[in-house]
Scaffold this motif. Structure first.
Motif, PDB file in Angstrom:
ATOM      1  N   ALA A  62       0.841  -1.205   0.000  1.00  8.42           N
ATOM      2  CA  ALA A  62       0.000   0.000   0.000  1.00  8.42           C
ATOM      3  C   ALA A  62       0.874   1.252   0.000  1.00  8.42           C
ATOM      4  O   ALA A  62       0.519   2.270  -0.592  1.00  8.42           O
ATOM      5  CB  ALA A  62      -0.934   0.006   1.212  1.00  8.42           C
ATOM      6  N   ALA A  63       2.031   1.156   0.662  1.00  3.06           N
ATOM      7  CA  ALA A  63       2.896   2.336   0.777  1.00  3.06           C
ATOM      8  C   ALA A  63       3.883   2.442  -0.386  1.00  3.06           C
ATOM      9  O   ALA A  63       4.552   3.461  -0.550  1.00  3.06           O
ATOM     10  CB  ALA A  63       3.655   2.286   2.110  1.00  3.06           C
ATOM     11  N   LEU A  64       3.963   1.395  -1.184  1.00  4.02           N
ATOM     12  CA  LEU A  64       5.014   1.327  -2.197  1.00  4.02           C
ATOM     13  C   LEU A  64       5.006   2.477  -3.212  1.00  4.02           C
ATOM     14  O   LEU A  64       6.065   3.071  -3.467  1.00  4.02           O
ATOM     15  CB  LEU A  64       4.943  -0.025  -2.909  1.00  4.02           C
ATOM     16  CG  LEU A  64       6.238  -0.489  -3.565  1.00  4.02           C
ATOM     17  CD1 LEU A  64       7.378  -0.477  -2.562  1.00  4.02           C
ATOM     18  CD2 LEU A  64       6.060  -1.879  -4.141  1.00  4.02           C
ATOM     19  N   PRO A  65       3.868   2.817  -3.807  1.00  6.33           N
ATOM     20  CA  PRO A  65       3.917   3.877  -4.825  1.00  6.33           C
ATOM     21  C   PRO A  65       4.516   5.177  -4.298  1.00  6.33           C
ATOM     22  O   PRO A  65       5.389   5.768  -4.955  1.00  6.33           O
ATOM     23  CB  PRO A  65       2.445   4.052  -5.209  1.00  6.33           C
ATOM     24  CG  PRO A  65       1.810   2.729  -4.918  1.00  6.33           C
ATOM     25  CD  PRO A  65       2.522   2.212  -3.705  1.00  6.33           C
ATOM     26  N   GLN A  66       4.083   5.623  -3.131  1.00  4.75           N
ATOM     27  CA  GLN A  66       4.628   6.886  -2.614  1.00  4.75           C
ATOM     28  C   GLN A  66       6.090   6.727  -2.189  1.00  4.75           C
ATOM     29  O   GLN A  66       6.885   7.662  -2.309  1.00  4.75           O
ATOM     30  CB  GLN A  66       3.795   7.390  -1.441  1.00  4.75           C
ATOM     31  CG  GLN A  66       4.074   8.861  -1.161  1.00  4.75           C
ATOM     32  CD  GLN A  66       3.416   9.352   0.110  1.00  4.75           C
ATOM     33  OE1 GLN A  66       2.389   8.833   0.538  1.00  4.75           O
ATOM     34  NE2 GLN A  66       4.013  10.362   0.724  1.00  4.75           N
ATOM     35  N   THR A  67       6.441   5.549  -1.708  1.00  4.06           N
ATOM     36  CA  THR A  67       7.830   5.300  -1.342  1.00  4.06           C
ATOM     37  C   THR A  67       8.732   5.434  -2.574  1.00  4.06           C
ATOM     38  O   THR A  67       9.799   6.051  -2.526  1.00  4.06           O
ATOM     39  CB  THR A  67       7.972   3.893  -0.736  1.00  4.06           C
ATOM     40  OG1 THR A  67       7.129   3.816   0.407  1.00  4.06           O
ATOM     41  CG2 THR A  67       9.406   3.618  -0.333  1.00  4.06           C
TER      42      THR A  67
END
Ligand SMILES: Nc1ncnc2c1ncn2[C@@H]1O[C@H](COP(=O)(O)OP(=O)(O)O)[C@@H](O)[C@H]1O
Ligand SMILES: [Mg+2]
Lengths: 266, 288
Positions: free
Chosen positions: B210-215
């Protein structure tokens, strides 16, 4: 989790006993009382519909039953008969299907949490996806399919773990009328085959009558149980026959008047 | 009132019944969608290539005509020639390798440790409330400003420069990762909890994807900053690298070399950004 009080928890035939449950949410400087003094018993193996106007606390009550929320007062007792099966599984109102997992992996996820092997989980997932007419979409990502299909993925995901208790929060509310009818039939068929205990939130009187053994009608906020209605239709039920029966119309009228009274300020 | 035709595909015609009828018909884009898209793509790509070619050609004309001061703006052909010389002498390769090495090592160390720590801090509430203000404060420190301090502690060697890159990337990626993790919709966590997922399973199957794109967005920003910061460091504290090449050619009064360095640095920035877009494509197949 705190130990449950011993009084009367083992009553025969009761799956969930909700006793004087209240729930207050802090909201800004004040607070919102979502549930007030709810008492209700869900019987083992029954299909119970929670019916009420929106905002009356249906989701809150269901979340307490799912152990995602704790009551502010009162107690909920649930009987877990078979430790090899999960006590409950939830179909959330907003689907909550993981967009980053394929449809198959969405269904596999909770299975793996029960300790199932990957190959077996995959087989079980594909079985339930086929049951919900999602065969052929196993490798698709949820955002590439329609809302109705996503909702079916959420239902398959909950059914696949074979929970003793299935908690469904308006699972069909977002669907168009035709699809809704089809899925009601599907749910009826699946439940008649598997008979786990179901608590099914809806704001549709027709849906409650069609699916439920009993209907718990909730009052507007703060949510209370206004009345519990027995649905007399025999099983297995056939949606078209039921909708055409005179009892259906009469019961629907009765519940509608009841609900209308709840919605109108005294 | 005169009817207005808003689109080439629509036409209004007065008819015998006195009324004006508007007819809406397929246009060229509808009649031959594939051909239309292909022609449009060709034109657009052609323009994208043509524009810089024209600019460089103009530059060449102005420089060789003497309009541009060749001490500041040497002709593109002059730059290309000195580029060849730098390659022949091996100075160019040495510079590229030195800079790329510092960028890659510093970037990987800084970003990867930040992703791990960010996931941890983001998902453990107590850690987050304890550390977030400090991290936000440290983030605002311009990292180039601490280069002298690093030089003081670690000397003029590679360590200080690599550390500078690492620190720069670390804070950008850390802030973005923490932000991404705390922004994960709680409804996904609810699914995890009601499925009885362990902490590890939740991290692996819910928080991380879930956090991957912004990371990854944070990692892309960091790659740009890594290039900027290494050039700055090489200006003052290196005897090799593209930054050093640019700085030194000012000292030596060889403007052509300066341009070679500047263009190469930009190309490295573009390649880094492309690599991260590729990584994003690989790691987030659901967003394709
Ligand atoms: N987490 C929460 N924080 C604050 N208020 C909430 C929260 N969840 C629900 N409520 C409030 O409690 C009431 C009942 O909500 P809900 O259970 O979602 O109703 P329903 O599902 O019947 O529409 C609503 O007024 C809602 O705004
Ligand atoms: Mg609700």
């Amino acid at each position: 989790m705190s130990p449950l009080p011993a009084d009367g928890a083992a009553e025969a035939g009761v799956k969930i006993a909700v006793r004087k449950v209240g729930k207050v949410f802090p909201a800004g400087t004040g607070s919102v009382q979502a549930l007030a003094d709810i008492s209700l018993e869900v019987r083992d193996g029954e299909f119970l519909c929670l019916l009420g106007p929106s905002g009356c606390g249906k989701t809150t009550l269901l979340r307490v039953m799912a152990q995602l929320e704790r009551p502010s007062s009162g107690v909920i007792e649930m009987r877990h008969d078979d430790p090899s099966r999960p006590l409950s599984a939830v179909v959330f109102q907003d689907y909550s299907v993981f967009p980053w997992k394929t449809i198959r992996d969405n269904v596999i996820f909770p299975l793996l949490q029960t300790g199932m092997r990957k190959a077996e989980a995959r087989r079980v997932a594909d079985h339930w996806l086929a049951q919900l007419d999602l065969g052929g979409f196993e490798r698709a990502y949820p955002d590439t399919v329609s809302g109705g299909m996503k909702q079916r993925v959420a239902i398959a995901r909950a059914l696949a773990v074979q929970p003793e208790l299935l908690l469904m929060d308006e699972p069909l509310a977002a669907l168009d009328a035709q699809l809704r009818l089809l899925l009601q039939e599907k749910l009826l068929e699946l439940w008649q085959a598997h008979q786990n205990t179901v608590v099914f939130v809806t704001h549709s009187i027709d849906e409650a009558l069609l699916l439920g053994d009993r209907i718990a009608v909730m009052s507007a906020r703060p949510g209370r149980i206004a009345t519990v209605i027995d649905v007399p239709f025999a099983r297995p039920r056939h949606p078209d026959e039921i909708r055409a029966s005179p009892d259906f119309a009469a019961l629907r009228d009765e519940i509608w008047h009841r609900l209308r009274r709840e919605l109108q300020p005294a | 009132m005169t009817p207005v035709t808003r689109d080439p595909g629509t036409a209004t015609t007065p008819r015998a019944d006195g009324a004006t009828w508007r007819s809406i018909t397929p246009g060229p884009a509808e009649l031959d969608p594939r051909g239309y898209a292909r022609r449009r793509g060709l034109v657009e790509r052609g323009l994208a290539i043509l524009a810089p070619v024209v600019l460089i050609g103009l530059w060449q004309l102005l420089a060789s005509g003497g309009t541009l001061e060749s001490n500041y703006f040497p002709a593109p052909t002059t730059i290309a020639a000195s580029w060849g010389e730098l390659i022949e002498s091996g100075v160019y390769q040495e510079s590229v390798v030195a800079s790329v090495q510092r960028i890659v090592i510093g970037y990987l160390a800084g970003s990867l440790s930040a992703v791990v720590l960010g996931l941890l801090i983001g998902s453990v509430r107590l850690l987050r409330v304890a550390l977030e203000p400090t991290i936000a404060a440290l983030y605002t420190v311009p990292k180039l400003a601490i280069l002298p301090l690093l030089l003081l502690i670690f000397g003029l060697g590679e360590t200080s420069k690599i550390l500078l890159v690492a620190l720069t990337c670390f804070f950008v990626v850390l802030i973005n990762t923490i932000d991404a993790v705390s922004g994960v919709s709680p409804r996904y966590g609810d699914v995890g909890r009601s499925s009885g997922a362990s902490r590890w399973a939740t991290l692996r199957h819910i928080t991380l994807p879930a956090a991957l794109p912004q990371t990854i967005t944070g990692m892309r920003i960091a790659s740009g900053l890594a290039v900027i910061v290494i050039v700055g460091a090489e200006f003052v504290a290196a005897d090799a690298g593209l930054g050093f090449l640019v700085w030194n050619s000012w000292n030596l009064g060889v403007p052509e070399h300066m341009y070679v360095g500047i263009v190469s640095i930009s190309v490295i920035g573009v390649i880094a950004s492309m690599l991260l877009r590729g990584l994003e494509w690989l790691l987030t197949p659901w967003n394709r």
